[in-house]
Enzyme design. Sequence first.
Site, PDB file in Angstrom:
ATOM      1  N   HIS A  41      -5.524   1.533  -4.354  1.00  0.00           N
ATOM      2  CA  HIS A  41      -4.613   0.989  -3.341  1.00  0.00           C
ATOM      3  C   HIS A  41      -4.178  -0.417  -3.704  1.00  0.00           C
ATOM      4  O   HIS A  41      -4.735  -1.061  -4.578  1.00  0.00           O
ATOM      5  CB  HIS A  41      -5.261   1.038  -1.951  1.00  0.00           C
ATOM      6  CG  HIS A  41      -6.389   0.066  -1.760  1.00  0.00           C
ATOM      7  ND1 HIS A  41      -6.553  -0.650  -0.607  1.00  0.00           N
ATOM      8  CD2 HIS A  41      -7.415  -0.308  -2.554  1.00  0.00           C
ATOM      9  CE1 HIS A  41      -7.629  -1.416  -0.691  1.00  0.00           C
ATOM     10  NE2 HIS A  41      -8.168  -1.221  -1.863  1.00  0.00           N
ATOM     11  N   HIS A  97      -2.721   1.300   6.951  1.00  0.00           N
ATOM     12  CA  HIS A  97      -2.953   1.175   5.501  1.00  0.00           C
ATOM     13  C   HIS A  97      -3.125   2.564   4.909  1.00  0.00           C
ATOM     14  O   HIS A  97      -3.592   3.479   5.588  1.00  0.00           O
ATOM     15  CB  HIS A  97      -4.207   0.331   5.238  1.00  0.00           C
ATOM     16  CG  HIS A  97      -4.434  -0.008   3.804  1.00  0.00           C
ATOM     17  ND1 HIS A  97      -3.585  -0.796   3.064  1.00  0.00           N
ATOM     18  CD2 HIS A  97      -5.431   0.355   2.952  1.00  0.00           C
ATOM     19  CE1 HIS A  97      -4.055  -0.924   1.835  1.00  0.00           C
ATOM     20  NE2 HIS A  97      -5.179  -0.222   1.741  1.00  0.00           N
ATOM     21  N   CYS A 127       0.810  -1.220   0.000  1.00  0.00           N
ATOM     22  CA  CYS A 127       0.000   0.000   0.000  1.00  0.00           C
ATOM     23  C   CYS A 127       0.848   1.276   0.000  1.00  0.00           C
ATOM     24  O   CYS A 127       0.678   2.155  -0.849  1.00  0.00           O
ATOM     25  CB  CYS A 127      -0.986   0.002   1.168  1.00  0.00           C
ATOM     26  SG  CYS A 127      -0.256   0.091   2.826  1.00  0.00           S
TER      27      CYS A 127
END
Length: 184
Positions: free
Chosen positions: A160, A148, A98
């Site tokens: 993502h 994240h 990510c």
Amino acid sequence: MSATPPMHAPAPQGGAEEGSHTPSHQGRPIGAQRGRLIDRVGATAVLTAAAVAGAGLTPGLTAQAEAATLSGKVLRIAAAKKGAPYVYGAAGPSRFDCSGLVMWSYRKLGRKLPRTAQAQYNKANHIAKSSREPGDLVFFHQGTRVYHVGIYAGSGRIWHAPHSGARVRLEKIWTKNVWYGRIG
């Protein structure tokens, strides 16, 4: 010579019905959604004019135009990686985690970001949900720990690299436990 054109032009004569606040085009009501699009196009025109004119004529708008250009480019860069596999610790050009996708996308535009989602959050200018715009960063957190990050694409969605076994994709934000940040 006027430095900046008005953001909203008055409705043409004979446009919407008298007493109505609905914008019109060639005598036809255009509806709220299309009216907002026209407002955005007008704002984009002002920002483009600011970028072309340079800081001398419109110092406040030049920074906004540069930010709008950066966010559009970073979205295109991230979207171009659609389908790239998630690999923990990878930062491109063909595999990403990510924060690696975010870091790589901004690096392509000459912006250096730290490696981890938490460090990227610490570097970002924190903004309210109501201020988020496409190209901003979305940080997912549990308590005070960021775990994240994705790039906001508008309409509640992000680009993502989600997790092992997945690929870079556009996905709806699935939780309210998010913070937003902007790279200046």
